[in-house]
Design a protein around this motif. Sequence first.
Motif, PDB file in Angstrom:
ATOM      1  N   GLU A   1      38.454  41.509  36.419  1.00  0.00           N
ATOM      2  CA  GLU A   1      37.372  40.378  36.491  1.00  0.00           C
ATOM      3  C   GLU A   1      37.857  39.085  37.183  1.00  0.00           C
ATOM      4  O   GLU A   1      37.123  38.502  38.093  1.00  0.00           O
ATOM      5  CB  GLU A   1      36.692  40.092  35.145  1.00  0.00           C
TER       6      GLU A   1
ATOM      7  N   ASP B   1      38.659  43.583  31.709  1.00  0.00           N
ATOM      8  CA  ASP B   1      38.065  42.228  31.656  1.00  0.00           C
ATOM      9  C   ASP B   1      38.859  41.502  30.413  1.00  0.00           C
ATOM     10  O   ASP B   1      38.825  41.667  29.378  1.00  0.00           O
ATOM     11  CB  ASP B   1      36.758  42.508  30.863  1.00  0.00           C
TER      12      ASP B   1
ATOM     13  N   ASP C   1      36.417  38.490  27.532  1.00  0.00           N
ATOM     14  CA  ASP C   1      35.104  38.572  27.425  1.00  0.00           C
ATOM     15  C   ASP C   1      34.264  37.915  26.528  1.00  0.00           C
ATOM     16  O   ASP C   1      34.859  37.678  25.581  1.00  0.00           O
ATOM     17  CB  ASP C   1      34.879  39.944  26.951  1.00  0.00           C
TER      18      ASP C   1
ATOM     19  N   ARG D   1      29.650  43.916  34.572  1.00  0.00           N
ATOM     20  CA  ARG D   1      30.332  44.612  35.791  1.00  0.00           C
ATOM     21  C   ARG D   1      30.999  45.850  35.250  1.00  0.00           C
ATOM     22  O   ARG D   1      30.939  46.088  34.254  1.00  0.00           O
ATOM     23  CB  ARG D   1      31.780  43.993  36.178  1.00  0.00           C
TER      24      ARG D   1
ATOM     25  N   GLU E   1      33.756  46.163  32.686  1.00  0.00           N
ATOM     26  CA  GLU E   1      33.234  45.945  31.272  1.00  0.00           C
ATOM     27  C   GLU E   1      32.457  46.901  30.732  1.00  0.00           C
ATOM     28  O   GLU E   1      32.646  47.638  29.785  1.00  0.00           O
ATOM     29  CB  GLU E   1      32.114  44.785  31.715  1.00  0.00           C
TER      30      GLU E   1
HETATM   31 MN    MN Z   1      32.870  40.161  30.066  1.00  0.00          MN
END
Ligand code: MN
Length: 330
Positions: free
Chosen positions: A92, A113, A116, A272, A276
Motif C-alpha cells: 500500500e 498492507d 492497516d 484495496r 487488503e
Molecule cells: Mn488497510
Amino acid sequence: MAAGTTLTRHLIEEGGWRNDGAQDLRSLLEPIALAGKVLAREVDQAALAGKLGLAGDQNATGDMQKKLDVIGNDVVMDAFSSCSVVAGIASEELEEPVVMSTSDDARYLLCTDPLDGSSNTDVNAPLGTIFGILRRHRGGELSGEEFLQPGSELVCAGYVLYGTSTLLVYTVGAGVHGFTLDRGVGEFVLSHHDIRCPEAGKIYSANVGRHKEWGAGVRKYLDHVTEKDKPTGRPHSLRYTGALVADLHRCLLDGGMYLYPGDPGSPDGKLRLLYECAPLACVAEQAGGAASTGHGRLLDVVPGAVHQRTPIAIGSAENVALYERFMAEG
Ligand code: MN
Ligand code: AHG
Ligand code: MN
C-alpha cells in the motif's frame, strides 16, 4: 497440536500446504513473524519515541501517510531483505512493486498492507498488518503485472493484529491458525488452532456515518439487520474499530460481517483488492466464512491495477449471502 507450540515448530510440523515445500512456508512466514514482532514493539513504543502523527507525504492511493505507515513498510521490506524466495513486494505504501530477489529460488510475490487502520495510530487503538503470497509464474525482470492475479491464486495469506495482544493469523489452504506473541520469550505461540468462523453472526461492522451515500441495497440490508426481530436475533450490534483487521478478526471468532461498500463518489469503495481484501477473503473462506464484492465472490476478481479498490462484505457465510441478496434486489 500441543499447547506451547511455537510458530516455528508448527511450520516444521505442518506438512499440508498445496504443492509447495515446508521449507518455502518457513522462508515466507518467518519474515512475516519477524516484522510482526518488530512492529509490535514499534507500535508499543511509538508515543515515547516520537513516532506518532503524520509523516508528511501521501501514499499511492492518496492517503496521508502516518509515521507508523512508513515505519511499517520499512520493517516489512527489511524483514524480507534476506528472503531469497520472494521476488518482489507490492505494498500500500509503495507506488510500484519493488524487486526483492533475482535468485532462481524467487518463486513468490508478497502483497502487503504493512499497517492497516492507520487512523488508529495516535489513539492507542488496534492496528494490523495484512499479507498475501502469490506464485511467480516466470523468471527474468519482475513486472508489476505479475501481481495482477485473483485472490483465488494466493498460496498463503494472513494478518498480524496489534490489539490487546499481538496475534499472527495465517492460512496456507489447510485451515486458519492463530499465534499470540509471548513478549517474554519473543515467540509467537499457538493460541487459536483451526479458527472456524460461525456460519451466522449478530455483529455488523461498517462506517455507518456514510450510509446516506450508499445505494438502496446496502441501506435496505442495514434496515433489515437493525430491525427488531427476537426469533432471528435482530437487531444486530454495531462494532467498528477503524481497522479492518480487528473488525474481521472479531467476525471470524464471534460471527458477523464487515462491509465497506461503494458509493456514487467512489463506486469501488475504499479498500484495496490486492493487499487488503484478497488476503483477508482467503483467510475468511479458509475459516468457513465468505467474502463478496456484493455481487460475487471476491477471490474471483482479477485486479486491473496494483492499487485497485473493491467494495467488500466479509465474515460469516450466511450474513454475506443475505447481503448479496439485498444487493441483487437493489
Ligand atoms: Mn488497510
Ligand atoms: P489503511 O489504514 O491501511 O488505509 O486502512 C484503513 C481501512 C480499514 O482498515 C478501515 O476499516 C477503513 O479503512 C476505515 O475507513 P473509514 O475511516 O472510512 O471508516
Ligand atoms: Mn495501511
